[in-house]
Every structure is written in C-alpha cells, then in structure tokens.
Design a protein around this motif. Sequence first.
Motif, PDB file in Angstrom:
ATOM      1  N   ALA A   1       0.857  -1.165  -0.035  1.00  0.00           N
ATOM      2  CA  ALA A   1       0.022   0.109   0.099  1.00  0.00           C
ATOM      3  C   ALA A   1       0.881   1.191  -0.217  1.00  0.00           C
ATOM      4  CB  ALA A   1      -0.864  -0.103   1.294  1.00  0.00           C
ATOM      5  N   LEU A   2       1.899   1.265   0.756  1.00  0.00           N
ATOM      6  CA  LEU A   2       2.997   2.551   0.699  1.00  0.00           C
ATOM      7  C   LEU A   2       3.381   2.770  -0.713  1.00  0.00           C
ATOM      8  CD1 LEU A   2       4.415   4.805   2.144  1.00  0.00           C
ATOM      9  CD2 LEU A   2       6.003   2.683   3.141  1.00  0.00           C
ATOM     10  N   GLY A   3       3.907   1.475  -1.079  1.00  0.00           N
ATOM     11  CA  GLY A   3       4.490   1.509  -2.533  1.00  0.00           C
ATOM     12  C   GLY A   3       3.473   2.279  -3.291  1.00  0.00           C
ATOM     13  N   TRP A   4       2.189   1.950  -3.444  1.00  0.00           N
ATOM     14  CA  TRP A   4       1.164   2.476  -4.369  1.00  0.00           C
ATOM     15  C   TRP A   4       1.057   4.102  -3.998  1.00  0.00           C
ATOM     16  CZ3 TRP A   4      -3.144   5.200  -2.554  1.00  0.00           C
ATOM     17  CH2 TRP A   4      -3.916   5.405  -3.641  1.00  0.00           C
ATOM     18  N   LEU A   5       1.048   4.352  -2.630  1.00  0.00           N
ATOM     19  CA  LEU A   5       0.734   5.653  -2.287  1.00  0.00           C
ATOM     20  C   LEU A   5       2.131   6.575  -2.834  1.00  0.00           C
ATOM     21  CD1 LEU A   5      -0.609   7.659  -0.403  1.00  0.00           C
ATOM     22  CD2 LEU A   5       0.798   6.846   1.501  1.00  0.00           C
ATOM     23  N   LEU A   6       3.326   6.071  -2.691  1.00  0.00           N
ATOM     24  CA  LEU A   6       4.456   6.696  -3.318  1.00  0.00           C
ATOM     25  C   LEU A   6       4.654   6.656  -4.683  1.00  0.00           C
ATOM     26  CD1 LEU A   6       6.961   5.545  -0.173  1.00  0.00           C
ATOM     27  CD2 LEU A   6       5.825   7.630  -0.600  1.00  0.00           C
ATOM     28  N   SER A   7       3.963   5.850  -5.299  1.00  0.00           N
ATOM     29  CA  SER A   7       3.955   5.853  -6.790  1.00  0.00           C
ATOM     30  C   SER A   7       3.580   6.971  -7.636  1.00  0.00           C
ATOM     31  CB  SER A   7       3.401   4.544  -7.435  1.00  0.00           C
ATOM     32  OG  SER A   7       2.000   4.687  -7.273  1.00  0.00           O
ATOM     33  N   ASP A   8       2.970   8.071  -6.821  1.00  0.00           N
ATOM     34  CA  ASP A   8       2.308   8.983  -7.347  1.00  0.00           C
ATOM     35  C   ASP A   8       2.909  10.229  -6.765  1.00  0.00           C
ATOM     36  OD1 ASP A   8      -0.148  10.352  -9.239  1.00  0.00           O
ATOM     37  OD2 ASP A   8      -0.010  11.347  -7.165  1.00  0.00           O
ATOM     38  N   THR A   9       3.539  11.047  -7.407  1.00  0.00           N
ATOM     39  CA  THR A   9       4.154  12.353  -6.870  1.00  0.00           C
ATOM     40  C   THR A   9       3.222  13.151  -5.966  1.00  0.00           C
ATOM     41  OG1 THR A   9       5.921  12.180  -8.784  1.00  0.00           O
ATOM     42  CG2 THR A   9       5.764  14.300  -7.401  1.00  0.00           C
ATOM     43  N   GLU A  10       2.119  13.298  -6.557  1.00  0.00           N
ATOM     44  CA  GLU A  10       1.433  14.433  -5.558  1.00  0.00           C
ATOM     45  C   GLU A  10       0.765  13.563  -4.382  1.00  0.00           C
ATOM     46  OE1 GLU A  10      -3.380  16.278  -6.156  1.00  0.00           O
ATOM     47  OE2 GLU A  10      -1.805  16.173  -7.924  1.00  0.00           O
ATOM     48  N   ARG A  11       0.655  12.290  -4.421  1.00  0.00           N
ATOM     49  CA  ARG A  11      -0.008  11.421  -3.153  1.00  0.00           C
ATOM     50  C   ARG A  11       1.452  11.607  -2.235  1.00  0.00           C
ATOM     51  NH1 ARG A  11      -2.505   7.707  -6.625  1.00  0.00           N
ATOM     52  NH2 ARG A  11      -0.679   6.199  -6.629  1.00  0.00           N
TER      53      ARG A  11
ATOM     54  N   ASN B   1       9.318  -1.027  10.798  1.00  0.00           N
ATOM     55  CA  ASN B   1       8.685  -0.927  12.079  1.00  0.00           C
ATOM     56  C   ASN B   1       7.070  -1.251  12.117  1.00  0.00           C
ATOM     57  OD1 ASN B   1       7.515   0.643  14.163  1.00  0.00           O
ATOM     58  ND2 ASN B   1       9.392   1.600  14.756  1.00  0.00           N
ATOM     59  N   PRO B   2       6.533  -2.173  12.964  1.00  0.00           N
ATOM     60  CA  PRO B   2       5.164  -2.388  12.695  1.00  0.00           C
ATOM     61  C   PRO B   2       4.447  -1.184  13.035  1.00  0.00           C
ATOM     62  CG  PRO B   2       6.042  -3.567  14.347  1.00  0.00           C
ATOM     63  CD  PRO B   2       7.260  -2.847  13.862  1.00  0.00           C
ATOM     64  N   GLY B   3       4.927  -0.086  13.962  1.00  0.00           N
ATOM     65  CA  GLY B   3       3.853   1.078  14.230  1.00  0.00           C
ATOM     66  C   GLY B   3       3.855   1.757  13.162  1.00  0.00           C
ATOM     67  N   ILE B   4       5.000   2.185  12.586  1.00  0.00           N
ATOM     68  CA  ILE B   4       5.195   3.023  11.486  1.00  0.00           C
ATOM     69  C   ILE B   4       4.313   2.387  10.416  1.00  0.00           C
ATOM     70  CG2 ILE B   4       6.621   4.101   9.760  1.00  0.00           C
ATOM     71  CD1 ILE B   4       6.982   5.373  12.392  1.00  0.00           C
ATOM     72  N   LEU B   5       4.208   1.083   9.856  1.00  0.00           N
ATOM     73  CA  LEU B   5       3.584   0.506   8.824  1.00  0.00           C
ATOM     74  C   LEU B   5       2.180   0.865   8.982  1.00  0.00           C
ATOM     75  CD1 LEU B   5       5.566  -2.570   8.242  1.00  0.00           C
ATOM     76  CD2 LEU B   5       5.578  -0.829   6.932  1.00  0.00           C
ATOM     77  N   ALA B   6       1.827   0.476  10.430  1.00  0.00           N
ATOM     78  CA  ALA B   6       0.443   0.732  10.872  1.00  0.00           C
ATOM     79  C   ALA B   6      -0.172   2.089  10.508  1.00  0.00           C
ATOM     80  CB  ALA B   6       0.272   0.462  12.449  1.00  0.00           C
ATOM     81  N   GLU B   7       0.783   3.344  10.534  1.00  0.00           N
ATOM     82  CA  GLU B   7       0.573   4.484  10.636  1.00  0.00           C
ATOM     83  C   GLU B   7       0.292   4.801   9.111  1.00  0.00           C
ATOM     84  OE1 GLU B   7      -0.368   6.952  12.771  1.00  0.00           O
ATOM     85  OE2 GLU B   7      -0.482   5.412  14.013  1.00  0.00           O
ATOM     86  N   PHE B   8       0.997   4.029   8.358  1.00  0.00           N
ATOM     87  CA  PHE B   8       0.858   4.420   6.854  1.00  0.00           C
ATOM     88  C   PHE B   8      -0.565   3.856   6.447  1.00  0.00           C
ATOM     89  CE2 PHE B   8       5.599   3.209   6.032  1.00  0.00           C
ATOM     90  CZ  PHE B   8       5.753   4.668   6.255  1.00  0.00           C
ATOM     91  N   ILE B   9      -1.030   2.846   7.014  1.00  0.00           N
ATOM     92  CA  ILE B   9      -2.496   2.401   6.540  1.00  0.00           C
ATOM     93  C   ILE B   9      -3.361   3.461   7.131  1.00  0.00           C
ATOM     94  CG2 ILE B   9      -4.018   0.625   6.939  1.00  0.00           C
ATOM     95  CD1 ILE B   9      -1.611  -1.231   6.885  1.00  0.00           C
TER      96      ILE B   9
END
Length: 86
Positions: A12-22, A43-51
Amino acid sequence: MTDDSATLALLALGWLLSDTERASRLLALTGMTADDLRNGAENPGILAEFIRYLEGNETDLVAAAAAVGISPARLVNARIELERQC
C-alpha cells in the motif's frame, strides 16, 4: 510482526509513493522525510501509521486496496494486526 500484514502495508505504501502528488501530500501532512519512510519500513508501528493515513481518505484507501488486490477491510485489519505488534 505478521509478515502478511507488513507486506500489505508495504504494498500500500508503494502504491501511495508511486504518485508524486500523493507522496508529497503524505510527507507534508506527516512531517516525515524520505529517510523516515525508509527507516520505518521494518517498524510495525510506522507501517500501521501508513495504513491509518490511507484510512483518513477513503478514496485513497479504496484505491490502494484495489491496487494491492485486497478489500479495504483487509487493509484496515492489517493495520490492526500491526498495531498489536507494538
């Protein structure tokens, strides 16, 4: 850490970062840097924060889940699983 949940968060983070604006919006709203993103990938806490960030915008949550090939609910469940690891 549940590997499946971490993998889903990273996809999901990869998808988010694949667009410059996002990606720019993520960095601006969270105050994170590219180094923070790299360092937080295990870090599971950081990964959770991305979601959790995606949950703040339903359109992005739905689109990220579709890109990963799962339901939005499964992505939210991955966040819950990751938070339990903290």
